[in-house]
Design a protein around this motif. Sequence first.
Motif, short mmCIF file in Angstrom:
data_model
loop_
_atom_site.label_atom_id
_atom_site.label_comp_id
_atom_site.label_asym_id
_atom_site.label_seq_id
_atom_site.Cartn_x
_atom_site.Cartn_y
_atom_site.Cartn_z
N HIS A 2 46.49 37.31 39.77
CA HIS A 2 45.23 38.30 39.56
C HIS A 2 45.21 39.05 38.33
O HIS A 2 46.26 39.21 37.69
CB HIS A 2 45.29 39.68 40.66
CG HIS A 2 45.51 38.85 42.07
ND1 HIS A 2 44.40 38.36 42.81
CD2 HIS A 2 46.54 38.88 42.94
CE1 HIS A 2 44.71 38.01 44.07
NE2 HIS A 2 46.15 38.40 44.18
N SER A 3 44.06 39.09 38.07
CA SER A 3 43.58 39.66 36.57
C SER A 3 43.57 41.01 36.47
O SER A 3 43.09 41.62 37.67
CB SER A 3 42.66 39.08 35.93
OG SER A 3 42.08 39.54 34.93
N ASN A 62 34.31 45.33 57.09
CA ASN A 62 35.04 46.47 56.78
C ASN A 62 35.59 46.75 55.51
O ASN A 62 36.70 47.19 55.10
CB ASN A 62 36.54 46.45 57.96
CG ASN A 62 36.07 46.52 59.19
OD1 ASN A 62 35.38 47.18 59.73
ND2 ASN A 62 36.52 45.47 59.98
N VAL A 63 34.58 46.65 54.45
CA VAL A 63 34.74 46.98 53.04
C VAL A 63 33.81 47.83 52.60
O VAL A 63 33.67 48.07 51.26
CB VAL A 63 34.70 45.51 52.33
CG1 VAL A 63 35.95 44.68 52.58
CG2 VAL A 63 33.61 44.95 52.23
N LEU A 64 33.17 48.86 53.29
CA LEU A 64 32.30 49.59 52.99
C LEU A 64 33.00 50.87 52.57
O LEU A 64 33.79 51.56 53.37
CB LEU A 64 31.18 49.97 53.85
CG LEU A 64 30.13 50.92 53.58
CD1 LEU A 64 29.15 50.15 52.34
CD2 LEU A 64 29.11 51.05 54.59
N VAL A 96 34.10 47.73 48.68
CA VAL A 96 35.31 47.49 48.19
C VAL A 96 35.19 45.90 47.65
O VAL A 96 34.62 45.11 48.41
CB VAL A 96 36.76 47.42 49.19
CG1 VAL A 96 37.81 47.02 48.47
CG2 VAL A 96 36.49 49.02 49.45
N PRO A 97 35.65 45.66 46.53
CA PRO A 97 35.54 44.32 45.60
C PRO A 97 36.28 43.31 46.89
O PRO A 97 37.37 43.62 47.16
CB PRO A 97 36.32 44.25 44.49
CG PRO A 97 35.97 45.81 43.96
CD PRO A 97 36.24 46.75 45.31
N ALA A 98 35.48 42.31 47.25
CA ALA A 98 36.28 41.38 48.16
C ALA A 98 35.51 39.84 47.94
O ALA A 98 34.46 39.84 47.25
CB ALA A 98 35.73 41.76 49.58
N THR A 99 36.51 38.94 47.94
CA THR A 99 35.91 37.74 47.73
C THR A 99 36.30 36.85 49.39
O THR A 99 37.44 36.94 49.59
CB THR A 99 36.61 36.73 46.81
OG1 THR A 99 36.39 37.71 45.63
CG2 THR A 99 36.25 35.42 46.56
N VAL A 113 40.75 40.97 49.10
CA VAL A 113 40.18 42.31 49.13
C VAL A 113 41.13 43.18 48.47
O VAL A 113 42.36 43.31 48.77
CB VAL A 113 40.00 42.83 50.65
CG1 VAL A 113 39.27 44.25 50.68
CG2 VAL A 113 39.25 41.86 51.49
N ASN A 114 40.36 43.96 47.39
CA ASN A 114 41.63 44.77 46.66
C ASN A 114 40.71 46.23 46.33
O ASN A 114 39.59 45.97 45.56
CB ASN A 114 42.05 44.37 45.41
CG ASN A 114 43.12 44.99 45.10
OD1 ASN A 114 43.18 46.25 44.79
ND2 ASN A 114 44.10 44.64 44.25
N PRO A 115 40.94 47.45 46.83
CA PRO A 115 40.25 48.67 46.36
C PRO A 115 40.33 48.78 44.93
O PRO A 115 39.51 49.66 44.41
CB PRO A 115 40.72 49.60 47.13
CG PRO A 115 42.09 49.10 47.74
CD PRO A 115 42.12 47.61 47.75
N ASP A 116 41.13 48.27 44.16
CA ASP A 116 41.15 48.30 42.51
C ASP A 116 40.30 47.40 42.17
O ASP A 116 40.48 46.23 42.15
CB ASP A 116 42.64 48.04 42.32
CG ASP A 116 42.67 48.37 40.74
OD1 ASP A 116 41.81 48.35 39.81
OD2 ASP A 116 43.72 48.45 40.12
#
Length: 133
Positions: A2-3, A62-64, A96-99, A113-116
């Motif tokens: 991860h970058s 579930n990423v809102l 929340v950023p997710a792919t 999924v990573n909240p950062d």
Amino acid sequence: MHSKRRVDPCRLTSNWNKPKYGGQLIAVSPQSPDNSLSQQEKEELTFQVLSDPNGRVADRYNVLFELPDYLQNTFKNILKRDLAEFNKTDRWILPVPATYMIDREGIIRFAHVNPDFMKRLEPQEMIDQLKKL
């Protein structure tokens, strides 16, 4: 791997949307349809950017994230960004950023999924996951 930097969405299109991988890249944005289209044109993106201004799609995954009052105040008064107005909704929400890699049957085969928001999935990782299907 991860970058720690934000992934440039334009960089994704050169490798991701190729038939040999059998995938299609689609972005989902909390922005209004007009702002999503403007962003797509501004960045010269070659993939679809769909609009989810009320957060229905993000909520189903579930990423809102509903911004609390103190963050709404920061956005409005310090950053000069009214998300509710910009996204043409009455809610102060961000995803929340997710792919996700979703197969043709609608089954999620891979998720990141990573909240950062600074830690995004590297495009090569998704390509590697596509090759596994």
